[in-house]
Design a protein around this motif. Structure first.
Motif, PDB file in Angstrom:
ATOM      1  N   GLU A  24       0.826  -1.211   0.000  1.00 29.10           N
ATOM      2  CA  GLU A  24       0.000   0.000   0.000  1.00 29.10           C
ATOM      3  C   GLU A  24       0.860   1.260   0.000  1.00 29.10           C
ATOM      4  N   LEU A  25       1.900   1.279   0.829  1.00 26.79           N
ATOM      5  CA  LEU A  25       2.784   2.448   0.891  1.00 26.79           C
ATOM      6  C   LEU A  25       3.525   2.660  -0.422  1.00 26.79           C
ATOM      7  N   TYR A  26       4.010   1.581  -1.011  1.00 27.07           N
ATOM      8  CA  TYR A  26       4.715   1.702  -2.289  1.00 27.07           C
ATOM      9  C   TYR A  26       3.763   2.168  -3.395  1.00 27.07           C
ATOM     10  N   GLU A  27       2.523   1.719  -3.375  1.00 26.50           N
ATOM     11  CA  GLU A  27       1.549   2.175  -4.376  1.00 26.50           C
ATOM     12  C   GLU A  27       1.292   3.665  -4.243  1.00 26.50           C
ATOM     13  N   ILE A  28       1.212   4.150  -3.018  1.00 30.65           N
ATOM     14  CA  ILE A  28       0.996   5.582  -2.785  1.00 30.65           C
ATOM     15  C   ILE A  28       2.143   6.390  -3.373  1.00 30.65           C
ATOM     16  N   THR A  29       3.357   5.935  -3.182  1.00 30.30           N
ATOM     17  CA  THR A  29       4.517   6.707  -3.651  1.00 30.30           C
ATOM     18  C   THR A  29       4.796   6.518  -5.134  1.00 30.30           C
ATOM     19  N   ASP A  52       1.482   8.211   6.936  1.00 31.64           N
ATOM     20  CA  ASP A  52       0.245   8.283   7.722  1.00 31.64           C
ATOM     21  C   ASP A  52      -0.125   6.924   8.314  1.00 31.64           C
ATOM     22  N   ALA A  53       0.626   5.890   7.936  1.00 37.10           N
ATOM     23  CA  ALA A  53       0.309   4.522   8.359  1.00 37.10           C
ATOM     24  C   ALA A  53       0.855   4.231   9.754  1.00 37.10           C
ATOM     25  N   THR A  54       0.145   3.350  10.451  1.00 37.12           N
ATOM     26  CA  THR A  54       0.618   2.869  11.746  1.00 37.12           C
ATOM     27  C   THR A  54       0.561   1.347  11.767  1.00 37.12           C
ATOM     28  N   HIS A  55       1.399   0.786  12.618  1.00 37.78           N
ATOM     29  CA  HIS A  55       1.406  -0.658  12.852  1.00 37.78           C
ATOM     30  C   HIS A  55       1.920  -0.874  14.266  1.00 37.78           C
ATOM     31  N   ASP A  56       1.317  -1.766  14.978  1.00 40.09           N
ATOM     32  CA  ASP A  56       1.739  -2.090  16.341  1.00 40.09           C
ATOM     33  C   ASP A  56       1.836  -0.836  17.216  1.00 40.09           C
ATOM     34  N   GLY A  57       0.910   0.096  16.990  1.00 38.54           N
ATOM     35  CA  GLY A  57       0.845   1.296  17.806  1.00 38.54           C
ATOM     36  C   GLY A  57       1.897   2.348  17.515  1.00 38.54           C
ATOM     37  N   ASP A  58       2.586   2.250  16.386  1.00 40.97           N
ATOM     38  CA  ASP A  58       3.650   3.206  16.064  1.00 40.97           C
ATOM     39  C   ASP A  58       3.548   3.621  14.600  1.00 40.97           C
ATOM     40  N   THR A  59       4.129   4.761  14.289  1.00 43.88           N
ATOM     41  CA  THR A  59       4.148   5.288  12.928  1.00 43.88           C
ATOM     42  C   THR A  59       5.123   4.495  12.068  1.00 43.88           C
ATOM     43  N   VAL A  60       4.716   4.243  10.832  1.00 42.69           N
ATOM     44  CA  VAL A  60       5.583   3.556   9.877  1.00 42.69           C
ATOM     45  C   VAL A  60       6.368   4.600   9.097  1.00 42.69           C
ATOM     46  N   LEU A  61       7.687   4.423   9.048  1.00 41.49           N
ATOM     47  CA  LEU A  61       8.562   5.296   8.264  1.00 41.49           C
ATOM     48  C   LEU A  61       8.969   4.558   6.996  1.00 41.49           C
ATOM     49  N   LEU A  62       8.972   5.287   5.887  1.00 39.48           N
ATOM     50  CA  LEU A  62       9.335   4.716   4.590  1.00 39.48           C
ATOM     51  C   LEU A  62      10.695   5.277   4.183  1.00 39.48           C
ATOM     52  N   PRO A  63      11.693   4.416   4.015  1.00 43.40           N
ATOM     53  CA  PRO A  63      13.031   4.904   3.655  1.00 43.40           C
ATOM     54  C   PRO A  63      13.102   5.321   2.195  1.00 43.40           C
ATOM     55  N   TRP A  64      13.936   6.307   1.905  1.00 41.87           N
ATOM     56  CA  TRP A  64      14.185   6.697   0.528  1.00 41.87           C
ATOM     57  C   TRP A  64      15.184   5.742  -0.115  1.00 41.87           C
ATOM     58  N   ALA A  65      16.012   5.086   0.686  1.00 44.68           N
ATOM     59  CA  ALA A  65      16.988   4.135   0.160  1.00 44.68           C
ATOM     60  C   ALA A  65      16.249   2.907  -0.355  1.00 44.68           C
ATOM     61  N   CYS A  66      16.527   2.520  -1.587  1.00 40.21           N
ATOM     62  CA  CYS A  66      15.772   1.429  -2.200  1.00 40.21           C
ATOM     63  C   CYS A  66      16.126   0.056  -1.632  1.00 40.21           C
ATOM     64  N   ASP A  67      17.209  -0.045  -0.870  1.00 41.98           N
ATOM     65  CA  ASP A  67      17.571  -1.356  -0.320  1.00 41.98           C
ATOM     66  C   ASP A  67      17.137  -1.509   1.136  1.00 41.98           C
ATOM     67  N   MET A  68      16.255  -0.626   1.582  1.00 39.50           N
ATOM     68  CA  MET A  68      15.736  -0.672   2.941  1.00 39.50           C
ATOM     69  C   MET A  68      14.225  -0.868   2.893  1.00 39.50           C
TER      70      MET A  68
END
Length: 89
Positions: A24-29, A52-68
């Protein structure tokens, strides 16, 4: 060969983000529209988008590095922090 930082973080207990949320996050970006997500910089100057996504009570961060992979903010702070807004691209 040195262990990749992402593999190390997962081995040391970083939570895995569910595949459906990752997709879902990759589709958004990938649609080319700006997300408006704030950016944070880790100690190695890698950039992370605060989604804007959360999981396990915390915010999800999306890395700009493609290998992360996306990670919970607490795990990014533990394994790649501290996080700052200074110099965010």
């Amino acid at each position: 060969m040195a262990e990749h930082p992402m593999d190390r973080a997962l081995r040391l207990g970083a939570a895995r983000i569910p595949d459906d949320l990752v997709v879902e996050l990759y589709e958004i970006t990938n649609d080319g529209r700006p997300t408006g997500w704030p950016k944070l910089i880790d100690r190695d100057t890698d950039v992370w988008s605060v989604t804007d996504a959360t999981h396990d009570g915390d915010t999800v961060l999306l890395p700009w590095a493609c290998d992360m992979e996306p990670m919970l903010r607490r795990d990014v702070e533990t394994h790649f922090g501290p996080l700052t807004t200074e110099g965010a691209r």
